[in-house]
Design a protein around this motif. Structure first.
Motif, PDB file in Angstrom:
ATOM      1  N   GLY A  38       1.182  -1.442   0.078  1.00 23.21           N
ATOM      2  CA  GLY A  38      -0.114   0.150   0.028  1.00 23.21           C
ATOM      3  C   GLY A  38       0.824   1.306   0.005  1.00 23.21           C
ATOM      4  N   GLY A  39       2.296   1.098   0.191  1.00 25.42           N
ATOM      5  CA  GLY A  39       3.059   2.110  -0.029  1.00 25.42           C
ATOM      6  C   GLY A  39       3.123   2.673  -1.408  1.00 25.42           C
ATOM      7  N   LEU A  40       4.038   3.849  -1.562  1.00 24.56           N
ATOM      8  CA  LEU A  40       4.369   4.509  -2.759  1.00 24.56           C
ATOM      9  C   LEU A  40       4.565   3.692  -3.799  1.00 24.56           C
ATOM     10  CD1 LEU A  40       4.687   7.207  -4.580  1.00 24.56           C
ATOM     11  CD2 LEU A  40       6.982   7.042  -3.669  1.00 24.56           C
ATOM     12  N   ASP A  41       5.921   2.854  -3.505  1.00 24.74           N
ATOM     13  CA  ASP A  41       6.405   1.970  -4.770  1.00 24.74           C
ATOM     14  C   ASP A  41       5.488   0.855  -5.166  1.00 24.74           C
ATOM     15  OD1 ASP A  41       6.588   0.824  -2.477  1.00 24.74           O
ATOM     16  OD2 ASP A  41       8.767   0.359  -2.346  1.00 24.74           O
ATOM     17  N   SER A  42       4.924   0.041  -4.224  1.00 23.56           N
ATOM     18  CA  SER A  42       4.022  -0.986  -4.872  1.00 23.56           C
ATOM     19  C   SER A  42       2.663  -0.477  -5.256  1.00 23.56           C
ATOM     20  CB  SER A  42       3.859  -1.893  -3.501  1.00 23.56           C
ATOM     21  OG  SER A  42       3.183  -1.281  -2.584  1.00 23.56           O
ATOM     22  N   THR A  43       2.161   0.633  -4.834  1.00 19.92           N
ATOM     23  CA  THR A  43       1.188   1.289  -5.333  1.00 19.92           C
ATOM     24  C   THR A  43       1.252   1.669  -7.150  1.00 19.92           C
ATOM     25  OG1 THR A  43       0.393   2.260  -3.402  1.00 19.92           O
ATOM     26  CG2 THR A  43      -0.581   3.370  -5.284  1.00 19.92           C
ATOM     27  N   VAL A  44       2.451   2.377  -7.367  1.00 18.91           N
ATOM     28  CA  VAL A  44       2.675   2.555  -8.659  1.00 18.91           C
ATOM     29  C   VAL A  44       3.014   1.453  -9.429  1.00 18.91           C
ATOM     30  CG1 VAL A  44       4.398   3.721 -10.232  1.00 18.91           C
ATOM     31  CG2 VAL A  44       3.797   5.049  -7.946  1.00 18.91           C
ATOM     32  N   LEU A  45       3.519   0.274  -8.921  1.00 19.78           N
ATOM     33  CA  LEU A  45       3.853  -0.864  -9.485  1.00 19.78           C
ATOM     34  C   LEU A  45       2.327  -1.350  -9.964  1.00 19.78           C
ATOM     35  CD1 LEU A  45       5.726  -3.085 -10.725  1.00 19.78           C
ATOM     36  CD2 LEU A  45       5.937  -3.963  -8.378  1.00 19.78           C
ATOM     37  N   LEU A  46       1.548  -1.470  -8.918  1.00 15.20           N
ATOM     38  CA  LEU A  46       0.259  -2.016  -9.090  1.00 15.20           C
ATOM     39  C   LEU A  46      -0.371  -1.195 -10.260  1.00 15.20           C
ATOM     40  CD1 LEU A  46      -1.794  -4.139  -8.245  1.00 15.20           C
ATOM     41  CD2 LEU A  46      -2.757  -2.349  -6.634  1.00 15.20           C
ATOM     42  N   HIS A  47      -0.397  -0.065 -10.054  1.00 12.85           N
ATOM     43  CA  HIS A  47      -1.363   0.775 -11.073  1.00 12.85           C
ATOM     44  C   HIS A  47      -0.614   0.654 -12.529  1.00 12.85           C
ATOM     45  CE1 HIS A  47      -2.471   4.761 -13.189  1.00 12.85           C
ATOM     46  NE2 HIS A  47      -3.524   4.463 -12.479  1.00 12.85           N
ATOM     47  N   LEU A  48       0.676   0.626 -12.831  1.00 11.17           N
ATOM     48  CA  LEU A  48       1.471   0.375 -14.014  1.00 11.17           C
ATOM     49  C   LEU A  48       0.825  -0.692 -14.559  1.00 11.17           C
ATOM     50  CD1 LEU A  48       4.866   1.870 -13.116  1.00 11.17           C
ATOM     51  CD2 LEU A  48       3.322   2.613 -14.931  1.00 11.17           C
ATOM     52  N   LEU A  49       0.996  -1.941 -13.840  1.00 11.19           N
ATOM     53  CA  LEU A  49       0.619  -3.360 -14.401  1.00 11.19           C
ATOM     54  C   LEU A  49      -0.956  -3.572 -14.703  1.00 11.19           C
ATOM     55  CD1 LEU A  49       3.282  -5.287 -12.541  1.00 11.19           C
ATOM     56  CD2 LEU A  49       3.478  -4.440 -14.771  1.00 11.19           C
ATOM     57  N   ALA A  50      -1.737  -2.840 -13.656  1.00  9.25           N
ATOM     58  CA  ALA A  50      -3.087  -2.945 -13.997  1.00  9.25           C
ATOM     59  C   ALA A  50      -3.676  -2.408 -15.195  1.00  9.25           C
ATOM     60  CB  ALA A  50      -4.052  -2.813 -12.772  1.00  9.25           C
ATOM     61  N   ASN A  51      -2.624  -1.421 -15.922  1.00  6.86           N
ATOM     62  CA  ASN A  51      -3.182  -0.740 -17.229  1.00  6.86           C
ATOM     63  C   ASN A  51      -2.562  -1.194 -18.237  1.00  6.86           C
ATOM     64  OD1 ASN A  51      -5.296   1.647 -15.964  1.00  6.86           O
ATOM     65  ND2 ASN A  51      -3.578   1.691 -14.454  1.00  6.86           N
ATOM     66  N   ALA A  52      -1.640  -2.254 -18.121  1.00  2.00           N
ATOM     67  CA  ALA A  52      -0.697  -2.892 -19.094  1.00  2.00           C
ATOM     68  C   ALA A  52      -1.847  -3.840 -19.711  1.00  2.00           C
ATOM     69  CB  ALA A  52       0.536  -3.226 -18.828  1.00  2.00           C
ATOM     70  N   LYS A  53      -1.390  -4.204 -20.752  1.00  2.00           N
ATOM     71  CA  LYS A  53      -2.199  -5.198 -21.691  1.00  2.00           C
ATOM     72  C   LYS A  53      -1.328  -6.460 -22.056  1.00  2.00           C
ATOM     73  CE  LYS A  53      -5.058  -1.948 -24.022  1.00  2.00           C
ATOM     74  NZ  LYS A  53      -5.525  -1.251 -25.281  1.00  2.00           N
ATOM     75  N   ASP A  54      -2.120  -7.412 -22.169  1.00  2.00           N
ATOM     76  CA  ASP A  54      -1.324  -8.648 -22.786  1.00  2.00           C
ATOM     77  C   ASP A  54      -0.374  -9.325 -21.726  1.00  2.00           C
ATOM     78  OD1 ASP A  54      -2.898  -8.604 -25.037  1.00  2.00           O
ATOM     79  OD2 ASP A  54      -1.441  -7.404 -26.004  1.00  2.00           O
ATOM     80  N   LEU A  55      -0.738  -9.185 -20.544  1.00  2.00           N
ATOM     81  CA  LEU A  55       0.069  -9.654 -19.269  1.00  2.00           C
ATOM     82  C   LEU A  55      -0.337 -11.019 -18.745  1.00  2.00           C
ATOM     83  CD1 LEU A  55       1.055  -6.451 -17.369  1.00  2.00           C
ATOM     84  CD2 LEU A  55       2.356  -7.399 -19.203  1.00  2.00           C
ATOM     85  N   PRO A  56       0.495 -11.640 -18.027  1.00  2.00           N
ATOM     86  CA  PRO A  56      -0.002 -12.760 -17.248  1.00  2.00           C
ATOM     87  C   PRO A  56      -0.949 -12.524 -16.189  1.00  2.00           C
ATOM     88  CG  PRO A  56       2.294 -12.931 -17.341  1.00  2.00           C
ATOM     89  CD  PRO A  56       2.008 -11.622 -17.872  1.00  2.00           C
ATOM     90  N   PRO A  57      -1.869 -13.434 -15.858  1.00  2.00           N
ATOM     91  CA  PRO A  57      -2.751 -13.057 -14.818  1.00  2.00           C
ATOM     92  C   PRO A  57      -2.150 -12.572 -13.500  1.00  2.00           C
ATOM     93  CG  PRO A  57      -3.115 -15.149 -15.662  1.00  2.00           C
ATOM     94  CD  PRO A  57      -1.852 -15.064 -16.246  1.00  2.00           C
ATOM     95  N   LEU A  58      -2.830 -11.336 -13.113  1.00  2.00           N
ATOM     96  CA  LEU A  58      -2.091 -10.310 -12.237  1.00  2.00           C
ATOM     97  C   LEU A  58      -2.926 -10.527 -10.800  1.00  2.00           C
ATOM     98  CD1 LEU A  58      -0.022  -8.218 -11.758  1.00  2.00           C
ATOM     99  CD2 LEU A  58      -1.772  -6.444 -12.481  1.00  2.00           C
ATOM    100  N   SER A  59      -2.349 -10.696  -9.720  1.00  2.00           N
ATOM    101  CA  SER A  59      -3.143 -10.538  -8.496  1.00  2.00           C
ATOM    102  C   SER A  59      -1.946 -10.040  -7.484  1.00  2.00           C
ATOM    103  CB  SER A  59      -3.284 -11.875  -7.777  1.00  2.00           C
ATOM    104  OG  SER A  59      -2.245 -12.655  -7.599  1.00  2.00           O
ATOM    105  N   ALA A  60      -2.447  -9.373  -6.191  1.00  2.00           N
ATOM    106  CA  ALA A  60      -1.827  -8.642  -5.307  1.00  2.00           C
ATOM    107  C   ALA A  60      -1.700  -9.441  -3.867  1.00  2.00           C
ATOM    108  CB  ALA A  60      -2.267  -7.427  -5.053  1.00  2.00           C
ATOM    109  N   ILE A  61      -0.908  -9.132  -3.135  1.00  2.00           N
ATOM    110  CA  ILE A  61      -0.558  -9.905  -1.984  1.00  2.00           C
ATOM    111  C   ILE A  61      -0.519  -8.796  -0.892  1.00  2.00           C
ATOM    112  CG2 ILE A  61       0.443 -11.908  -0.564  1.00  2.00           C
ATOM    113  CD1 ILE A  61       1.381 -13.053  -3.121  1.00  2.00           C
TER     114      ILE A  61
END
Length: 436
Positions: free
Chosen positions: A28-51
């Motif tokens: 939930g911090g800055l770095d993982s929030t940016v990483l999650l946002h970047l990948l959630a808005n990308a296309k043609d990626l493997p199935p994505l989940s968060a822990i």
């Protein structure tokens, strides 16, 4: 033209585009929030989940799972919340990290990838922190871009991205993130470096963070070369022993003795790294004592997770999990069935079962056994003749009828039983790293 942050990220993650799944370690911090946002808005990626791992170390953290859930819901990313127990100890930071990565290992399946959000500034802090602790080349290589984790991989795709770039992206996309109150506490070493030391360095050398991160990359390359050298040196020492049934890691000593002290330590570090936490430099004198002991001595070197034994011209690794077992005498009322030995594996008799009553005992000293063609012989002398490592001798289950020693397991003795129509077989305990 300078590549955009999304383009840089996807280029870094190229090797894992065909993975079965990607998991984001989402604090939930800055770095993982940016990483999650970047990948959630990308296309043609493997199935994505968060822990999200909840350590339960501070009251403020109780609100973080709900925040993380709302962020993931908005992005359409499944979230798994894992609560862990942090073992008390000298370093709370290390204990929390160990608990966190143990949780991650439970989630990551074969070939899957866990993505964490450490960035360039984190890498610089790690290098400084380990430098001040006197770490070697492996430690000063800081955090690798990727490494194995459970049956999959751990990847740090933001290590070449500065915190300033992440903040600019977050502000441009109006992202909200958690500010951990403990990150401002200078009593923690990393926070002290972040808030008190690095600002002074960057004031004098504006490129300090980039330079430190680049130095960590160079040290990573140097460690790679040291690993290659260790593999060459270990190849010569990795000769099979006469006791392959022990399934314990072991090395022939003679090829190691031909190396310089520095190459010996390098080879042993490489060999021991998957087996135990390594000692600091001051404790390597114990290796010299073990190495230089007389040939008939039986020295050992106690390490964090086990012991290194020298037996003759060979060194053996004995993990701590294999050290303790019950020496109690056991009756064997049904010798036609295998007998479980508490902490020491299993015994079985094959052939015509000898008349009872039968018992299993362990060595006390002075045992005598009848050897075909040689008469009555001292057990200690027989074990010396066959060269069985001494750390195994105390574990040998001995078959008795009354006061008569009938047999020693066929694996150990290298001599036949008094009669040829039955044999005693020992299947030593299964451990994570040996005696299996």
């Amino acid at each position: 033209m300078k590549p955009t942050l999304p383009a840089k990220l996807l280029q870094t993650l190229g090797p894992w585009r065909n993975a079965p799944a990607w998991h984001i370690a989402f604090s939930g911090g800055l770095d993982s929030t940016v990483l999650l946002h970047l990948l959630a808005n990308a296309k043609d990626l493997p199935p994505l989940s968060a822990i999200h791992v909840h350590h339960g170390l501070q009251a403020a953290a109780d609100a973080w799972p709900a925040h993380c859930q709302s962020v993931c819901d908005a992005l359409g990313v499944p979230l798994r919340i894992m609560r862990v127990h942090v073992q008390p100890g000298a370093s709370l930071e290390r204990a929390a990290r160990d608990a966190r990565y143990q949780a991650f290992a439970e989630v990551v399946g074969a070939g899957e990838v866990l993505l964490t959000g450490q960035h360039r500034d984190d890498q610089a802090e790690t290098l400084l922190f380990r430098l001040l602790r006197g770490a070697g080349v492996r430690g000063l290589a800081a955090m690798p871009v990727h490494r194995p984790l459970a049956g999959g991989h751990l990847a740090r795709p933001l290590l070449d991205i500065s915190r300033a770039e992440l903040e600019a992206y977050a502000q441009a996309h109006q992202l909200k993130w958690i500010e951990d109150p403990s990150n401002a506490d200078p009593r923690y070493s990393r926070n002290y470096l972040r808030h008190r030391v690095l600002p002074v360095l960057t004031d004098r050398w504006p490129q300090a963070v980039s330079s430190l991160s680049r130095a960590a990359e160079h040290l990573g390359e140097a460690q790679g070369l040291l690993d290659e050298l260790a593999q060459i040196d270990l190849r010569a020492a990795d000769q099979p022993s006469c006791f392959t049934w022990l399934h314990l890691p072991s090395l022939a000593l003679a090829p190691l003795l031909e190396l310089s002290d520095a190459r010996q330590r390098n080879a042993l570090r490489h060999w021991l790294t998957p087996l135990t936490r390594l000692p600091d430099s001051d404790h390597w004198a114990s290796w010299h004592s073990l190495r230089d002991a007389r040939g008939d001595a039986q020295p050992l070197w106690r390490l964090a997770d086990g012991e290194l034994h020298r037996c003759g011209e060979r060194i053996w690794w004995v993990p701590a999990a294999c050290s303790e077992f019950s020496h109690a005498t056991l009756s064997w009322p049904h010798p036609q069935n295998p007998l479980e030995l508490p902490g020491n594996g299993q015994l079985a008799l094959t052939g015509e079962i000898p008349a009872g009553p039968l018992e299993i005992r362990y060595r006390q000293g002075g045992e005598i056994i009848e050897v075909p063609g040689r008469g009555r012989r001292d057990l200690k002398r027989l074990l010396n003749e066959c060269g069985l490592p001494r750390f195994v001798r105390g574990r040998l289950p001995l078959l008795y009828r009354g006061d008569q020693l009938l047999a020693v397991p066929t694996l150990a003795g290298l001599w036949a039983n008094p009669v040829d129509d039955w044999q005693l077989h020992w299947m030593p305990r299964t451990c994570d790293q040996g005696l299996s």
